[in-house]
Design an enzyme around this catalytic site. Structure first.
Site, PDB file in Angstrom:
ATOM      1  CD  GLU A  93      -2.543   1.543   0.373  1.00 24.12           C
ATOM      2  OE1 GLU A  93      -3.213   1.166  -0.332  1.00 24.12           O
ATOM      3  OE2 GLU A  93      -2.343   3.090  -0.133  1.00 24.12           O
ATOM      4  CB  THR A 127     -10.688   5.956  -1.543  1.00 18.51           C
ATOM      5  OG1 THR A 127      -9.396   6.155  -2.385  1.00 18.51           O
ATOM      6  CG2 THR A 127     -11.537   7.006  -1.867  1.00 18.51           C
ATOM      7  CB  CYS A 128     -13.583   3.043   1.383  1.00 20.03           C
ATOM      8  SG  CYS A 128     -15.081   2.679   2.635  1.00 20.03           S
ATOM      9  CB  CYS A 167     -17.740   5.166   2.566  1.00 25.59           C
ATOM     10  SG  CYS A 167     -17.009   4.330   0.820  1.00 25.59           S
ATOM     11  CE1 TYR A 218      -9.613  -2.303   5.217  1.00 25.78           C
ATOM     12  CE2 TYR A 218     -10.791  -1.195   7.203  1.00 25.78           C
ATOM     13  CZ  TYR A 218     -10.724  -1.692   5.835  1.00 25.78           C
ATOM     14  OH  TYR A 218     -12.094  -1.729   5.457  1.00 25.78           O
ATOM     15  N   GLY A 234     -22.102  17.114 -10.747  1.00 27.17           N
ATOM     16  CA  GLY A 234     -23.544  16.920 -10.396  1.00 27.17           C
ATOM     17  C   GLY A 234     -23.769  15.364  -9.855  1.00 27.17           C
ATOM     18  CE1 TYR A 291     -23.394   6.856  -5.357  1.00 23.93           C
ATOM     19  CE2 TYR A 291     -22.871   7.178  -7.655  1.00 23.93           C
ATOM     20  CZ  TYR A 291     -23.387   6.350  -6.507  1.00 23.93           C
ATOM     21  OH  TYR A 291     -24.029   5.345  -6.861  1.00 23.93           O
ATOM     22  CB  ILE A 292     -18.189  13.489  -4.772  1.00 23.89           C
ATOM     23  CG1 ILE A 292     -17.653  12.134  -4.722  1.00 23.89           C
ATOM     24  CG2 ILE A 292     -17.383  14.473  -3.948  1.00 23.89           C
ATOM     25  CD1 ILE A 292     -16.238  11.963  -4.935  1.00 23.89           C
ATOM     26  CD  GLU A 310     -22.299  11.000  -0.937  1.00 28.13           C
ATOM     27  OE1 GLU A 310     -21.166  11.005  -0.849  1.00 28.13           O
ATOM     28  OE2 GLU A 310     -23.155  10.123  -0.839  1.00 28.13           O
ATOM     29  NE  ARG A 361     -20.927  17.490 -17.947  1.00 29.25           N
ATOM     30  CZ  ARG A 361     -19.837  16.719 -18.460  1.00 29.25           C
ATOM     31  NH1 ARG A 361     -18.752  17.513 -19.124  1.00 29.25           N
ATOM     32  NH2 ARG A 361     -19.642  15.544 -18.409  1.00 29.25           N
ATOM     33  CB  THR A 402     -16.776   0.240  -0.600  1.00 26.18           C
ATOM     34  OG1 THR A 402     -16.087   1.405  -0.688  1.00 26.18           O
ATOM     35  CG2 THR A 402     -16.494  -0.711   0.618  1.00 26.18           C
ATOM     36  CG  HIS A 423     -48.576   1.880  11.167  1.00 25.89           C
ATOM     37  ND1 HIS A 423     -48.770   2.653   9.953  1.00 25.89           N
ATOM     38  CD2 HIS A 423     -49.469   2.641  12.161  1.00 25.89           C
ATOM     39  CE1 HIS A 423     -49.234   4.099  10.352  1.00 25.89           C
ATOM     40  NE2 HIS A 423     -49.872   3.634  11.610  1.00 25.89           N
ATOM     41  CD  GLU A 454     -46.741   2.069   7.495  1.00 22.46           C
ATOM     42  OE1 GLU A 454     -47.552   1.084   7.739  1.00 22.46           O
ATOM     43  OE2 GLU A 454     -46.626   2.924   7.914  1.00 22.46           O
TER      44      GLU A 454
END
Ligand code: NDP
Length: 450
Positions: A34, A41-42, A47, A98, A174, A176-177, A180, A197, A310, A435, A440
């Protein structure tokens, strides 16, 4: 031939770590390399810190909601540096986990960037490691459009490094990132402008989903500059950035975040020298077993540019380890990959969108409900929840499920199990709801809207 290892994994992110551990558990001699940080990244700049910042920013709204329930919430303030410190501590803890998981499973870890010396050997920090099989899991890296002032564009990594809160920011993109980040920044009180755009953000999502999310972003104070683009960025003496849009408008902001996509990260591998084929974006070409054009070299995750998520990298990594070392490989079900976008409220989605289903020639019924969730009857907020099902009229199978609302990710995860098992609309109809909940609504959608 004798090799140092049975498997050498390049990249200690989600896909690489999982493959290394599973291979070691099946008895293989495994090493992993590594270059930056364990967990990839995750864990470090994706994430995990993103979701922590989403939680952090959402309290601003929760305080407002609480007043509708009788709480008096005054004098709230937010200390950016404390959020940063606590996030850093959590990420360090995860990095440690990890490394320990790898070591405890008998995987040898090397820190550094790997470069192919020959088809079975890579050089890492002056040391040459050889292996019978090699797995490339080096992930992806942000792409910045080539504009004057490109050097002032910051990737999403920057948000998690900032020691103090900026007053204002532009987000470019425009996807995911972008959406968020818009939610996080606006929630934390930063004046936020999103430049995209196209006419509607999240263009690959179901149109009902992206329209609602776009409306809710605007309602939360994000300024949307649509059908416009950034033409250049200049840094002023004040340290602020002057961002010129194609429309001619100039925005003055502290930070410019660029979220215009990510490309496979293969830069330092020297792939050409060993005959591993790549595509236009640098993606490594693989067959159905993730083998590259060199049959003993495999690749999984963002670097193959199929699905940059991921859980997909984890599943692909596991497949390779099982296939090579005598386990039971399970094919990745690409047709039914659920995904969430942690806007506020979140998006959860699985299967086909309405336009995709029509393009693929399905004769479909659309079931949809948009409603004010129970909480907001007292909170006073105008936030709406959307649930939508796409159903094949011929077989009654549910082809797509989409939701915008609190806990959408958790709800759609459950629905993905049902769809993986082949659920029909009749199965949804005979399911008893919980409920009161938003989930539901998925089992009480009686009449198609079209
Ligand atoms: P996305 O592919 O989601 O979005 C990229 C955006 O940038 C699109 O809106 C695209 O526009 C726009 N764009 C691309 N090129 C240009 C350009 N040259 N000029 C102007 N705009 C441009 O990428 P992200 O960077 O947001 O995220 C990368 C990936 O990471 C995602 O695809 C996703 O797989 C993963 N991710 C997943 C998350 C999750 O699971 N919650 C969270 C964050 C990332 P257009 O649509 O018009 O092409």
């Amino acid at each position: 031939m004798k090799f140092d290892y049975d498997l050498l994994v390049v990249g200690g992110g989600s896909g690489g770590v999982r493959a290394a551990r599973v291979a070691a558990s099946l008895g293989a001699r495994v090493a992993i390399v590594e270059g930056r940080f364990w967990g990839g990244t995750c864990v470090n700049v994706g994430c995990v810190p993103k979701k922590l910042y989403v939680y952090g920013s959402h309290y601003a709204q929760s305080f407002r909601e609480a007043e509708g329930f009788g709480w008096s919430v005054s004098d709230v303030s937010h200390e950016w540096s404390l959020l940063k410190q606590r996030k850093d501590a959590e990420i360090s803890r995860l990095n440690g986990i990890y490394s320990r998981l790898l070591e405890n499973s008998g995987v040898e870890c090397y820190q550094g960037y790997a470069r192919f010396e020959d088809p079975h050997a890579l050089e890492v920090d002056g040391k040459v490691l050889s292996a019978r099989y090699i797995l490339i899991a080096t992930g992806s890296t942000p792409v910045f459009p080539d504009i004057p002032g490109k050097e002032y564009l910051q990737s999403s990594d920057r948000l998690f490094e900032l020691e103090r809160k900026p007053d204002s920011a532009v987000i470019w993109g425009g996807g995911y990132i972008a959406v968020e980040f818009a939610g996080i920044l606006a929630g934390l009180g930063i004046q936020t402008t999103l430049v995209y755009r196209g006419p509607q953000v999240l263009k690959r999502f179901d149109p009902d989903v992206s329209a609602l999310v776009q409306k809710q972003l605007a309602e939360k104070g994000v300024v949307l500059k649509l059908e416009d683009d950034i033409s250049n960025v200049v840094r002023a003496d004040s340290g602020q950035h002057h961002v010129t849009l194609q429309s001619g408008e100039v925005l003055q902001v502290d930070e410019v975040f660029c979220a215009t996509g990510r490309r496979p990260h293969t830069d330092r591998l020297n792939l050409e020298a060993v005959g591993v084929d790549t595509g236009k974006r640098g993606e490594i070409h693989v067959n159905e077993h993730y083998a590259t054009s060199q049959p003993h070299i495999y690749a999984v995750g963002d670097v193959i540019d199929r699905v940059q998520l991921t859980p997909v990298a984890l599943a692909e990594g596991m497949y390779v380890a099982h296939r090579l070392f005598g386990g039971q490989p399970r094919a990745v079900p690409y047709q039914l990959i659920p995904t969430a976008v942690f806007t506020q409220p979140a998006i959860g989605t699985v299967g086909l969108t309405e336009p995709e289903a029509r393009e693929q020639g399905y004769d479909i019924d659309i079931y949809r409900a948009t409603f004010k969730p129970l909480k907001h009857t007292l909170s006073g907020l105008e936030e709406r929840t959307l649930v939508k099902l796409i159903v094949d009229r011929t077989t009654d199978k549910v082809l797509g499920a989409h939701m915008v609302g609190d806990e959408a990710a958790d709800v759609i995860q459950g629905i993905t199990i049902a769809m993986t098992a082949g659920a029909t609309k009749a199965d949804f109809d005979r399911t008893i709801g919980i409920h009161p909940s938003s989930a539901e609504e998925f089992v009480t959608l009686r009449e198609p809207v079209s």
